[in-house]
Design a protein around this motif. Structure first.
Motif, PDB file in Angstrom:
ATOM      1  N   VAL A 115      44.094  56.866  33.123  1.00 51.05           N
ATOM      2  CA  VAL A 115      44.376  55.976  33.927  1.00 51.05           C
ATOM      3  C   VAL A 115      45.583  54.791  33.850  1.00 51.05           C
ATOM      4  O   VAL A 115      45.801  54.226  34.590  1.00 51.05           O
ATOM      5  CB  VAL A 115      43.195  54.894  34.285  1.00 51.05           C
ATOM      6  N   LYS A 116      46.354  55.172  32.660  1.00 52.70           N
ATOM      7  CA  LYS A 116      47.511  54.465  32.286  1.00 52.70           C
ATOM      8  C   LYS A 116      48.610  54.481  33.249  1.00 52.70           C
ATOM      9  O   LYS A 116      48.805  55.626  33.968  1.00 52.70           O
ATOM     10  CB  LYS A 116      47.840  54.705  30.851  1.00 52.70           C
ATOM     11  N   GLY A 117      49.110  53.193  34.092  1.00 51.27           N
ATOM     12  CA  GLY A 117      50.169  53.590  34.815  1.00 51.27           C
ATOM     13  C   GLY A 117      49.537  53.531  36.221  1.00 51.27           C
ATOM     14  O   GLY A 117      50.395  53.241  37.234  1.00 51.27           O
ATOM     15  N   ARG A 118      48.259  53.500  36.453  1.00 51.35           N
ATOM     16  CA  ARG A 118      47.616  53.523  37.833  1.00 51.35           C
ATOM     17  C   ARG A 118      46.554  52.398  37.807  1.00 51.35           C
ATOM     18  O   ARG A 118      46.429  52.040  39.332  1.00 51.35           O
ATOM     19  CB  ARG A 118      46.803  54.970  38.235  1.00 51.35           C
ATOM     20  N   PHE A 119      45.978  52.071  36.851  1.00 49.91           N
ATOM     21  CA  PHE A 119      44.675  51.194  36.977  1.00 49.91           C
ATOM     22  C   PHE A 119      45.339  49.859  36.099  1.00 49.91           C
ATOM     23  O   PHE A 119      46.172  49.890  35.384  1.00 49.91           O
ATOM     24  CB  PHE A 119      43.656  51.506  36.198  1.00 49.91           C
ATOM     25  N   THR A 120      44.828  48.721  36.577  1.00 49.91           N
ATOM     26  CA  THR A 120      45.324  47.379  36.194  1.00 49.91           C
ATOM     27  C   THR A 120      43.917  46.445  35.969  1.00 49.91           C
ATOM     28  O   THR A 120      43.432  46.300  36.750  1.00 49.91           O
ATOM     29  CB  THR A 120      46.376  46.632  36.759  1.00 49.91           C
ATOM     30  N   ILE A 121      43.854  46.121  34.644  1.00 54.96           N
ATOM     31  CA  ILE A 121      42.610  45.146  34.491  1.00 54.96           C
ATOM     32  C   ILE A 121      43.272  43.629  34.205  1.00 54.96           C
ATOM     33  O   ILE A 121      44.417  43.440  33.698  1.00 54.96           O
ATOM     34  CB  ILE A 121      41.791  45.579  33.142  1.00 54.96           C
ATOM     35  N   SER A 122      42.508  42.886  34.771  1.00 50.03           N
ATOM     36  CA  SER A 122      42.896  41.531  34.558  1.00 50.03           C
ATOM     37  C   SER A 122      41.711  40.500  34.645  1.00 50.03           C
ATOM     38  O   SER A 122      40.490  41.081  34.829  1.00 50.03           O
ATOM     39  CB  SER A 122      43.709  41.011  35.891  1.00 50.03           C
ATOM     40  N   ARG A 123      41.738  39.206  34.286  1.00 50.46           N
ATOM     41  CA  ARG A 123      40.541  38.452  34.381  1.00 50.46           C
ATOM     42  C   ARG A 123      40.994  37.056  34.928  1.00 50.46           C
ATOM     43  O   ARG A 123      42.051  36.729  34.643  1.00 50.46           O
ATOM     44  CB  ARG A 123      40.006  38.263  32.841  1.00 50.46           C
ATOM     45  N   ASP A 124      39.998  36.341  35.384  1.00 49.52           N
ATOM     46  CA  ASP A 124      40.304  35.023  35.661  1.00 49.52           C
ATOM     47  C   ASP A 124      39.118  34.028  35.055  1.00 49.52           C
ATOM     48  O   ASP A 124      37.912  34.238  35.539  1.00 49.52           O
ATOM     49  CB  ASP A 124      40.130  34.654  37.318  1.00 49.52           C
ATOM     50  N   ASN A 125      39.355  33.485  34.025  1.00 45.89           N
ATOM     51  CA  ASN A 125      38.284  32.778  33.116  1.00 45.89           C
ATOM     52  C   ASN A 125      37.778  31.492  33.948  1.00 45.89           C
ATOM     53  O   ASN A 125      36.669  31.093  33.888  1.00 45.89           O
ATOM     54  CB  ASN A 125      38.946  32.224  32.035  1.00 45.89           C
ATOM     55  N   ALA A 126      38.652  31.061  34.973  1.00 47.61           N
ATOM     56  CA  ALA A 126      38.289  29.809  35.722  1.00 47.61           C
ATOM     57  C   ALA A 126      37.070  30.244  36.780  1.00 47.61           C
ATOM     58  O   ALA A 126      36.183  29.585  37.133  1.00 47.61           O
ATOM     59  CB  ALA A 126      39.403  29.256  36.613  1.00 47.61           C
ATOM     60  N   LYS A 127      37.055  31.669  37.210  1.00 46.47           N
ATOM     61  CA  LYS A 127      36.255  32.089  38.052  1.00 46.47           C
ATOM     62  C   LYS A 127      35.192  33.227  37.318  1.00 46.47           C
ATOM     63  O   LYS A 127      34.487  33.629  38.210  1.00 46.47           O
ATOM     64  CB  LYS A 127      36.752  33.031  39.132  1.00 46.47           C
ATOM     65  N   ASN A 128      35.319  33.140  36.255  1.00 49.08           N
ATOM     66  CA  ASN A 128      34.085  34.077  35.386  1.00 49.08           C
ATOM     67  C   ASN A 128      34.243  35.417  35.801  1.00 49.08           C
ATOM     68  O   ASN A 128      33.424  36.290  35.917  1.00 49.08           O
ATOM     69  CB  ASN A 128      32.910  33.540  35.334  1.00 49.08           C
ATOM     70  N   THR A 129      35.484  36.101  36.004  1.00 46.38           N
ATOM     71  CA  THR A 129      35.596  37.260  36.885  1.00 46.38           C
ATOM     72  C   THR A 129      36.599  38.280  36.248  1.00 46.38           C
ATOM     73  O   THR A 129      37.755  37.704  36.080  1.00 46.38           O
ATOM     74  CB  THR A 129      35.885  37.156  38.384  1.00 46.38           C
ATOM     75  N   VAL A 130      36.159  39.482  36.081  1.00 52.74           N
ATOM     76  CA  VAL A 130      37.242  40.537  35.711  1.00 52.74           C
ATOM     77  C   VAL A 130      37.538  41.598  36.865  1.00 52.74           C
ATOM     78  O   VAL A 130      36.522  41.747  37.511  1.00 52.74           O
ATOM     79  CB  VAL A 130      36.731  41.094  34.325  1.00 52.74           C
ATOM     80  N   TYR A 131      38.734  41.845  36.833  1.00 54.16           N
ATOM     81  CA  TYR A 131      39.038  42.833  38.055  1.00 54.16           C
ATOM     82  C   TYR A 131      39.636  44.228  37.333  1.00 54.16           C
ATOM     83  O   TYR A 131      40.009  44.296  36.261  1.00 54.16           O
ATOM     84  CB  TYR A 131      40.091  42.391  38.922  1.00 54.16           C
ATOM     85  N   LEU A 132      39.529  45.260  38.203  1.00 50.49           N
ATOM     86  CA  LEU A 132      40.046  46.406  37.896  1.00 50.49           C
ATOM     87  C   LEU A 132      40.833  46.971  39.206  1.00 50.49           C
ATOM     88  O   LEU A 132      39.995  47.196  40.073  1.00 50.49           O
ATOM     89  CB  LEU A 132      39.088  47.611  37.424  1.00 50.49           C
ATOM     90  N   GLN A 133      41.970  46.987  39.283  1.00 48.45           N
ATOM     91  CA  GLN A 133      42.999  47.436  40.336  1.00 48.45           C
ATOM     92  C   GLN A 133      42.957  48.682  40.190  1.00 48.45           C
ATOM     93  O   GLN A 133      43.723  49.256  38.985  1.00 48.45           O
ATOM     94  CB  GLN A 133      44.024  46.621  40.755  1.00 48.45           C
ATOM     95  N   MET A 134      42.628  49.695  41.166  1.00 52.56           N
ATOM     96  CA  MET A 134      42.834  51.073  40.802  1.00 52.56           C
ATOM     97  C   MET A 134      43.803  51.403  42.058  1.00 52.56           C
ATOM     98  O   MET A 134      43.398  51.606  43.049  1.00 52.56           O
ATOM     99  CB  MET A 134      41.406  51.783  40.950  1.00 52.56           C
ATOM    100  N   ASN A 135      44.870  52.165  41.618  1.00 51.39           N
ATOM    101  CA  ASN A 135      45.874  52.609  42.505  1.00 51.39           C
ATOM    102  C   ASN A 135      46.047  54.337  42.380  1.00 51.39           C
ATOM    103  O   ASN A 135      45.480  54.630  41.441  1.00 51.39           O
ATOM    104  CB  ASN A 135      47.148  52.048  42.436  1.00 51.39           C
TER     105      ASN A 135
END
Length: 124
Positions: free
Chosen positions: A64-84
């Protein structure tokens, strides 16, 4: 204890994008390494991506390298996975995971908490 709830899965055509979200409850979220795993039918669960709790170091599976991006927002207690640039082989149930462990440990499949999973289906 941390509870995880994923959302954002669905059906998308090859080449499309989806963003998964994982909402966490519990005051310890900001101290947890967070990650995503997936399991396709008939296959074992595999590591996808992880992000550290402090400075946001990340690690991705080669597939998935180069296509997916993981990120987090600690203020919102949320982690994301953007999949392109999604491919049919990305079809799986995607699980959010977290724990008080090192990034490298999570890449080996370890986690203290798991979500219930969200289905991602990529049509050709």
């Amino acid at each position: 204890q941390v509870q995880l709830v994923e959302s954002g899965g669905g059906l998308v055509q090859a080449g499309g994008s989806l963003r998964l979200s994982c909402a966490a409850s519990g005051r310890a979220f900001s101290s947890n390494t967070m990650g995503w795993f997936r399991q396709a039918p008939g296959k074992e669960r595999e590591f996808v991506a992880a992000i550290s709790w402090n400075i946001g170091n990340t690690h991705y599976a080669d597939s998935v390298k180069g296509r997916f991006t993981i990120s987090r927002d600690n203020a919102k207690n949320t982690v994301y996975l953007q999949m392109n640039s999604l491919k049919p082989e990305d079809t799986a149930v995607y699980y959010c995971a977290g724990g008080l462990l090192a990034l490298a440990t999570m890449t080996l499949g370890e986690a203290d908490y798991w979500g219930q999973g969200t289905q991602v289906t990529v049509s050709s």
